[in-house]
Design a protein around this motif. Structure first.
Motif, mmCIF file in Angstrom:
data_model
loop_
_atom_site.group_PDB
_atom_site.id
_atom_site.type_symbol
_atom_site.label_atom_id
_atom_site.label_comp_id
_atom_site.label_asym_id
_atom_site.label_seq_id
_atom_site.Cartn_x
_atom_site.Cartn_y
_atom_site.Cartn_z
ATOM 1 N N ALA A 158 155.655 21.744 123.173
ATOM 2 C CA ALA A 158 155.000 20.661 123.672
ATOM 3 C C ALA A 158 154.544 20.934 125.105
ATOM 4 O O ALA A 158 153.269 20.738 125.576
ATOM 5 C CB ALA A 158 155.851 19.353 123.862
ATOM 6 N N GLY A 159 155.475 21.767 125.724
ATOM 7 C CA GLY A 159 155.158 22.277 127.296
ATOM 8 C C GLY A 159 153.837 22.936 127.268
ATOM 9 O O GLY A 159 152.902 22.837 127.946
ATOM 10 N N SER A 215 149.359 19.159 139.448
ATOM 11 C CA SER A 215 149.796 19.668 138.384
ATOM 12 C C SER A 215 149.690 21.323 138.698
ATOM 13 O O SER A 215 150.201 22.185 137.818
ATOM 14 C CB SER A 215 148.538 19.371 137.240
ATOM 15 N N ARG A 235 152.665 22.419 140.125
ATOM 16 C CA ARG A 235 153.643 22.513 138.980
ATOM 17 C C ARG A 235 153.935 23.585 138.182
ATOM 18 O O ARG A 235 154.640 24.168 137.783
ATOM 19 C CB ARG A 235 153.781 21.218 138.339
ATOM 20 N N ARG A 276 147.776 10.559 121.765
ATOM 21 C CA ARG A 276 148.860 10.849 122.315
ATOM 22 C C ARG A 276 149.712 11.881 121.437
ATOM 23 O O ARG A 276 150.566 12.784 121.659
ATOM 24 C CB ARG A 276 149.989 9.797 122.770
ATOM 25 N N ASP A 291 162.853 20.568 143.429
ATOM 26 C CA ASP A 291 161.454 20.022 143.286
ATOM 27 C C ASP A 291 161.525 18.599 142.727
ATOM 28 O O ASP A 291 160.437 17.741 143.313
ATOM 29 C CB ASP A 291 160.518 20.934 142.121
ATOM 30 N N THR A 348 154.464 13.398 132.337
ATOM 31 C CA THR A 348 154.973 14.002 131.251
ATOM 32 C C THR A 348 153.593 14.972 131.225
ATOM 33 O O THR A 348 153.521 16.008 130.665
ATOM 34 C CB THR A 348 155.460 13.307 130.021
ATOM 35 N N ALA A 349 152.499 14.066 130.898
ATOM 36 C CA ALA A 349 151.256 14.520 130.616
ATOM 37 C C ALA A 349 150.698 15.641 131.595
ATOM 38 O O ALA A 349 150.029 16.712 131.272
ATOM 39 C CB ALA A 349 150.274 13.621 130.458
ATOM 40 N N ARG A 350 151.243 15.307 132.967
ATOM 41 C CA ARG A 350 150.910 16.361 134.194
ATOM 42 C C ARG A 350 151.691 17.752 134.181
ATOM 43 O O ARG A 350 151.674 18.338 135.258
ATOM 44 C CB ARG A 350 150.372 15.548 135.493
ATOM 45 N N GLY A 351 152.680 17.679 133.140
ATOM 46 C CA GLY A 351 153.446 18.788 133.384
ATOM 47 C C GLY A 351 154.842 18.687 133.774
ATOM 48 O O GLY A 351 155.504 20.058 134.166
ATOM 49 N N ARG A 388 150.682 20.938 126.541
ATOM 50 C CA ARG A 388 150.453 20.185 127.701
ATOM 51 C C ARG A 388 149.427 21.046 128.632
ATOM 52 O O ARG A 388 148.615 20.584 129.196
ATOM 53 C CB ARG A 388 151.550 19.505 128.247
ATOM 54 N N ARG A 389 149.794 22.334 128.785
ATOM 55 C CA ARG A 389 148.950 23.133 129.662
ATOM 56 C C ARG A 389 147.513 23.342 129.103
ATOM 57 O O ARG A 389 146.671 23.808 129.855
ATOM 58 C CB ARG A 389 149.540 24.343 129.925
ATOM 59 N N ASN A 419 148.549 15.625 122.588
ATOM 60 C CA ASN A 419 149.168 16.593 123.770
ATOM 61 C C ASN A 419 150.744 16.535 123.575
ATOM 62 O O ASN A 419 151.542 16.755 124.608
ATOM 63 C CB ASN A 419 148.443 16.419 124.796
ATOM 64 N N ASP A 471 157.983 17.721 132.779
ATOM 65 C CA ASP A 471 158.896 17.618 131.990
ATOM 66 C C ASP A 471 158.807 19.313 131.215
ATOM 67 O O ASP A 471 159.803 19.424 130.402
ATOM 68 C CB ASP A 471 159.113 16.879 130.839
ATOM 69 N N ASP A 472 157.957 20.103 131.813
ATOM 70 C CA ASP A 472 157.606 21.296 131.057
ATOM 71 C C ASP A 472 158.366 22.549 131.422
ATOM 72 O O ASP A 472 158.642 23.669 130.739
ATOM 73 C CB ASP A 472 156.312 21.590 130.891
ATOM 74 N N GLU A 473 159.249 22.367 132.602
ATOM 75 C CA GLU A 473 159.953 23.488 133.026
ATOM 76 C C GLU A 473 161.080 23.691 132.182
ATOM 77 O O GLU A 473 161.693 22.853 131.788
ATOM 78 C CB GLU A 473 160.210 23.387 134.411
ATOM 79 N N LYS A 515 152.895 26.388 139.080
ATOM 80 C CA LYS A 515 153.243 27.746 140.018
ATOM 81 C C LYS A 515 152.195 28.615 140.244
ATOM 82 O O LYS A 515 152.269 29.920 140.326
ATOM 83 C CB LYS A 515 154.536 28.399 139.685
ATOM 84 N N PHE A 546 145.217 14.957 129.665
ATOM 85 C CA PHE A 546 145.365 13.700 129.198
ATOM 86 C C PHE A 546 144.597 12.867 130.194
ATOM 87 O O PHE A 546 145.142 12.820 131.407
ATOM 88 C CB PHE A 546 146.561 13.275 128.602
ATOM 89 N N LEU A 576 152.598 13.910 123.623
ATOM 90 C CA LEU A 576 153.312 12.747 124.451
ATOM 91 C C LEU A 576 153.841 11.945 123.557
ATOM 92 O O LEU A 576 155.017 11.290 123.836
ATOM 93 C CB LEU A 576 152.297 11.909 125.108
ATOM 94 N N GLU A 584 154.957 8.409 131.719
ATOM 95 C CA GLU A 584 154.077 9.135 130.586
ATOM 96 C C GLU A 584 153.024 9.858 131.509
ATOM 97 O O GLU A 584 152.983 11.448 130.842
ATOM 98 C CB GLU A 584 153.154 8.022 129.943
#
Lengths: 224, 197
Positions: A68-69, A98, A101, A44, B131, B190-193, A72-73, A47, B195-197, A103, A77, A49, B187
């Motif tokens: 972190a953002g 994903s 998300r 964890r 969203d 978060t891993a799938r993005g 994660r791209r 990436n 919280d990333d915006e 975009k 995981f 987490l 979790e």
């Protein structure tokens, strides 16, 4: 390259990683250890987490605390239980999740979803409810959803624990064939055949760092 | 196939091709008409199912979970307000569920979420991300089978250990497992993005 420098991590009053330093540049990296040895926390870290209580983790020059953002791209995981990873009600929509998300343009999302479902043999299930898939199919869906985002690294935390032998082999072969860098946490030691490097954790410490043969032998000795 | 939540039957009928926005507006109008003229509305509802080419078995499955409730309330209403009014109320309830199900049967969840996110856009002014509203709905739909699975497996374990039907032995592990699942789902989001915006 994944760089982990002097990392320790605590959950409340329990230390789960102790002063781990390692640089990972290989293509296939295995992580093994007893339950509670810190290997899932280690995964964890990669990436973002989990952000370390002490020390620093960076992936391709990006720091997990600051970026972190972005990390994660780049780092996908895969969790042990795909049921916890599947977010959308239907198979195709979950793969698209994903991507939407991120975009991406609608056409690109459609192209990637179609390609991912085809690759994992899920095309016939595209509009089926995800929760009705078999355990193996769910894990395939979780992998498809991660790989559709085209990460450069895939971290898998015991992805075969809930699978039967056939599905375990299928996931193992698939991970082996990926062009991406793979970090595989597992208790299934035969999955690590052909890996470049295996890390063995014990009580939060990285105790062995070697080729699969010697590392697995050392792990077996530790467990006796 | 699947239960009434989150089910989509692929197709190319006019109802499948209709965007979710007009379909939801149409549903609102149809619900008003079905509540007002329940006995007349039955024919058009059946016709809409035929237009969408929904198999009869699947169409009946949409209202099957209601039969027990409708039977009890129908009997009660027949005794208290007469059979004509009871038939009207029972029909309007069944038609309302059938109409709402028809929308979910012919609309992908992702298309519905896009529409909801669009409708919720003004909420951004008061700090609510559209969203997030759509994601909340998706997670609600997703959690129905998850919670059903948890409940089923805890009940099985309870019976296997001879705990009988002790409600405490059911509720405590269900709550604990639900909280763990919520943590794991968070979790994964978060891993799938998320919280990333």
């Amino acid at each position: 390259m994944i760089e982990i420098e002097r990392v320790s991590h605590r959950f409340i009053d329990r230390t789960v990683l102790r002063d781990v330093t390692v640089t990972l540049a290989e293509h296939r990296i295995g992580v093994i250890g007893a339950n509670g040895s810190g290997k899932s926390t280690f995964a964890r870290l990669i990436n973002g987490l989990v952000r370390p209580s002490e020390g620093r983790v960076s992936v391709d020059g990006l720091d997990t605390r600051r970026d972190a953002g972005k990390i994660r791209r780049k780092v996908g995981f895969v969790f042990t239980d795909p049921d916890n990873q599947i977010v959308m009600p239907t198979v195709a929509e979950d793969v698209a999740f994903s991507l939407r998300r991120a975009k991406l343009p609608r056409e690109e999302v459609r192209r990637r979803v179609t390609a991912a479902l085809e690759r994992f043999g899920l095309s016939d299930h595209a509009d089926h409810p995800a929760h009705l898939l078999s355990g193996g199919q769910k894990q395939m869906l979780a992998l498809a959803a991660v790989l559709a985002t085209e990460p450069t690294t895939v971290v898998c935390d015991e992805p075969t624990t809930l699978l039967d032998l056939r599905n375990t082999r299928m996931v193992g072969t698939l991970l082996h064939q990926l062009p991406q860098r793979v970090v595989l946490v597992t208790h299934q030691l035969d999955l690590l055949d052909g890996y470049d490097r295996v890390l063995v954790f014990d009580d939060g410490r990285l105790v062995v760092d070697d080729r699969p043969g010697p590392a697995v032998a050392a792990y077996r000795r530790l467990m006796t | 196939m699947t239960g009434p939540l989150g089910l989509y039957v692929p197709g190319r009928s006019p109802l499948h091709r209709c965007p979710p926005g007009p379909k939801l507006l149409g549903l609102a109008v149809a619900l008003v008409l079905a509540l007002r003229y329940p006995l007349l509305a039955a024919g058009p509802v059946v016709a809409l199912y035929a237009l969408a080419r929904i198999p009869v078995r699947l169409a009946l499955a949409q209202v099957r979970p209601l039969w027990g409730v409708l039977l009890v309330t129908g009997v009660f209403q027949t005794i208290t307000i007469g059979w004509e009014r009871a038939a009207e109320i029972t029909s309007s309830l069944m038609l309302s569920v059938a109409l709402a199900s028809l929308v979910t049967l012919t609309t992908r969840v992702s298309a519905m979420l896009d529409t909801i996110a669009g409708v919720a856009r003004p909420l951004r002014r008061i700090g609510i991300e559209p969203d997030r509203v759509a994601l909340l709905l998706a997670l609600t739909i997703r959690c129905v089978p998850l919670l059903t699975d948890i409940l089923g497996s805890v009940r099985e374990a309870q019976l296997a250990r001879g705990a009988g039907r002790n409600p405490l032995a059911l509720v405590v592990p269900v709550i604990i497992r639900t909280l763990r699942t919520a943590d794991a789902l968070g979790e994964a989001l978060t891993a799938r993005g998320v919280d990333d915006e």
